[in-house]
Design an enzyme around this catalytic site. Structure first.
Site, PDB file in Angstrom:
ATOM      1  N   GLN A 104       2.375   1.925 -14.197  1.00  9.90           N
ATOM      2  CA  GLN A 104       3.548   1.209 -14.705  1.00  9.90           C
ATOM      3  C   GLN A 104       4.751   1.381 -13.773  1.00  9.90           C
ATOM      4  O   GLN A 104       5.708   0.625 -13.825  1.00  9.90           O
ATOM      5  CB  GLN A 104       3.854   1.725 -16.126  1.00  9.90           C
ATOM      6  CG  GLN A 104       4.923   0.974 -16.886  1.00  9.90           C
ATOM      7  CD  GLN A 104       4.581  -0.491 -17.110  1.00  9.90           C
ATOM      8  OE1 GLN A 104       3.416  -0.857 -17.231  1.00  9.90           O
ATOM      9  NE2 GLN A 104       5.602  -1.326 -17.161  1.00  9.90           N
ATOM     10  N   SER A 122       4.548   7.871  -2.815  1.00 11.74           N
ATOM     11  CA  SER A 122       4.167   8.319  -1.467  1.00 11.74           C
ATOM     12  C   SER A 122       5.382   8.292  -0.556  1.00 11.74           C
ATOM     13  O   SER A 122       5.487   9.073   0.391  1.00 11.74           O
ATOM     14  CB  SER A 122       3.069   7.417  -0.898  1.00 11.74           C
ATOM     15  OG  SER A 122       1.977   7.370  -1.782  1.00 11.74           O
ATOM     16  N   HIS A 162      -1.137   8.836  -8.713  1.00  9.08           N
ATOM     17  CA  HIS A 162      -2.455   8.261  -8.423  1.00  9.08           C
ATOM     18  C   HIS A 162      -3.539   8.994  -9.215  1.00  9.08           C
ATOM     19  O   HIS A 162      -4.441   8.371  -9.778  1.00  9.08           O
ATOM     20  CB  HIS A 162      -2.791   8.416  -6.939  1.00  9.08           C
ATOM     21  CG  HIS A 162      -1.872   7.715  -5.993  1.00  9.08           C
ATOM     22  ND1 HIS A 162      -1.038   8.392  -5.143  1.00  9.08           N
ATOM     23  CD2 HIS A 162      -1.661   6.399  -5.753  1.00  9.08           C
ATOM     24  CE1 HIS A 162      -0.364   7.527  -4.400  1.00  9.08           C
ATOM     25  NE2 HIS A 162      -0.705   6.303  -4.759  1.00  9.08           N
ATOM     26  N   GLN A 192       0.937  -7.085   2.547  1.00 12.92           N
ATOM     27  CA  GLN A 192       1.991  -6.929   1.539  1.00 12.92           C
ATOM     28  C   GLN A 192       3.269  -6.311   2.120  1.00 12.92           C
ATOM     29  O   GLN A 192       4.227  -6.083   1.393  1.00 12.92           O
ATOM     30  CB  GLN A 192       1.491  -6.130   0.337  1.00 12.92           C
ATOM     31  CG  GLN A 192       1.256  -4.656   0.584  1.00 12.92           C
ATOM     32  CD  GLN A 192       0.547  -3.994  -0.585  1.00 12.92           C
ATOM     33  OE1 GLN A 192      -0.612  -4.270  -0.854  1.00 12.92           O
ATOM     34  NE2 GLN A 192       1.245  -3.117  -1.291  1.00 12.92           N
TER      35      GLN A 192
HETATM   36  P1  AMP Z   1       0.149   2.839  -4.093  1.00 15.68           P
HETATM   37  O1  AMP Z   1      -0.715   3.814  -3.362  1.00 15.68           O
HETATM   38  O2  AMP Z   1       1.605   3.113  -3.986  1.00 15.68           O
HETATM   39  O3  AMP Z   1      -0.225   1.407  -3.800  1.00 15.68           O
HETATM   40  O4  AMP Z   1      -0.179   3.046  -5.635  1.00 15.68           O
HETATM   41  C1  AMP Z   1      -1.491   2.921  -6.123  1.00 15.68           C
HETATM   42  C2  AMP Z   1      -1.452   2.900  -7.629  1.00 15.68           C
HETATM   43  O5  AMP Z   1      -0.850   4.099  -8.109  1.00 15.68           O
HETATM   44  C3  AMP Z   1      -0.607   1.734  -8.180  1.00 15.68           C
HETATM   45  O6  AMP Z   1      -1.235   1.209  -9.335  1.00 15.68           O
HETATM   46  C4  AMP Z   1       0.693   2.402  -8.521  1.00 15.68           C
HETATM   47  O7  AMP Z   1       1.406   1.755  -9.546  1.00 15.68           O
HETATM   48  C5  AMP Z   1       0.194   3.764  -8.991  1.00 15.68           C
HETATM   49  N1  AMP Z   1       1.288   4.740  -8.931  1.00 15.68           N
HETATM   50  C6  AMP Z   1       2.090   5.008  -7.875  1.00 15.68           C
HETATM   51  N2  AMP Z   1       3.020   5.928  -8.209  1.00 15.68           N
HETATM   52  C7  AMP Z   1       2.808   6.242  -9.522  1.00 15.68           C
HETATM   53  C8  AMP Z   1       3.434   7.118 -10.458  1.00 15.68           C
HETATM   54  N3  AMP Z   1       4.488   7.875 -10.124  1.00 15.68           N
HETATM   55  N4  AMP Z   1       2.937   7.166 -11.713  1.00 15.68           N
HETATM   56  C9  AMP Z   1       1.866   6.416 -12.065  1.00 15.68           C
HETATM   57  N5  AMP Z   1       1.226   5.571 -11.234  1.00 15.68           N
HETATM   58  C10 AMP Z   1       1.685   5.480  -9.974  1.00 15.68           C
END
Ligand code: AMP
Length: 276
Positions: A145, A183, A34, A58
């Site tokens: 990505q 997470s 993040h 979702q």
């Molecule tokens: P989330 O909180 O899981 O909805 O993720 C929020 C944003 O962080 C989304 O655009 C995810 O693709 C990005 N994200 C989550 N994990 C990673 C990671 N390991 N590397 C890069 N971006 C991430």
């Protein structure tokens, strides 16, 4: 850093923010993946907005909405250190009042891979991201990505619905041993944490075989599956070798190709991918 919980408050604050505005939507419980998005937004924008919202629409009925990890205090400390201007942290009732009824369909891209395993997932994602874009009105929005199909669905939504912003996708941030940061990694016990490496190992195997000249997508899939099946704690949801834009499964590897997979390690469902 201002923390805003109401849509009206966010709209009011938005009018005072200097352009361009970089926006990072998240579900919180922040890690370096993040923060890589936040840093890119900070480097390229005069104002940075981050949202923290565990979006109920979702999640499927049997999924981990109730147990999804949360630590708002820690998240806000991290975001303060990154010099974020505003954090939008609405409640579910604020985003989805009782009268809520219009959803954004993710289209054909949303029906495959994650969409096939998690019916309605991308409808929830596209809907909440469209709402967040309307509330925050960013110049650029940053996505990882790591969730490659999410990036594809959102880019398509922005193009097809003529949304006036740029979608930026940034590389997956990994732990030193290769596990993609997520997470949900917090759910893994030590044995599962070791077993979880099978996702990255299988992606590396596909990449190595392809670099050595293998172009038979079926063979790459079978080799990946065989490697993962050696891990007793792992059970495969899907292993896919697909066109990076269409997400159509391929017989022959013709770049750009998205190699992606979803694997359950014990009770935790993990996803990862690489692009060839
Ligand atoms: P989330 O909180 O899981 O909805 O993720 C929020 C944003 O962080 C989304 O655009 C995810 O693709 C990005 N994200 C989550 N994990 C990673 C990671 N390991 N590397 C890069 N971006 C991430």
């Amino acid at each position: 850093m201002q923390v805003v919980e109401k849509i009206a408050g966010m709209r009011h604050l938005r009018r005072q923010l200097a352009e361009p505005v970089g926006f990072v939507p998240t579900m919180g419980y922040l890690h370096d993946g993040h923060l890589s998005l936040v840093r890119a937004a900070r480097a390229e924008s005069r104002s940075v907005v981050v949202s923290i919202f565990v979006n109920p629409t979702q999640f499927g009925p049997q999924e981990d909405l109730a147990s999804y990890p949360r630590d708002t205090e820690r998240d806000l400390t991290l975001l303060t250190k990154e010099a974020v201007d505003a954090v939008f942290m609405p409640s579910a009732a604020e985003m989805y009042p009782g009268r809520f009824g219009v959803y954004v369909d993710g289209g054909k891209t949303a029906g495959r891979l994650e969409g096939a395993c998690r019916p309605g997932h991308f409808r929830g994602v596209a809907t909440v991201v469209a709402k967040l874009f309307n509330i925050v009105r960013p110049t650029r929005a940053y996505f990882g990505q790591k969730d490659a199909q999410q990036v594809a669905v959102i880019k398509k939504m922005v193009a097809d619905l003529n949304m006036d912003l740029e979608v930026v996708a940034l590389p997956t941030v990994r732990e030193p041993d290769g596990l993609a940061m997520s997470s949900r990694n917090v759910y893994l016990n030590p044995a599962e944490r070791r077993a979880a490496l099978t996702l990255y190992r299988s992606l590396c195997l596909a990449q190595r075989l392809w670099r050595e000249g293998e172009t038979d997508a079926g063979l790459l899939r079978r080799k990946m599956v065989a490697l993962i099946e050696k891990e007793p704690l792992a059970s495969i949801d899907y292993v896919s070798i697909a066109g990076a834009e269409t997400l159509d499964e391929l017989d022959e590897v013709k770049p750009p190709v998205l190699v992606s997979l979803a694997v359950r390690i014990g009770g935790t469902r993990l996803i990862d991918n690489i692009v060839l």
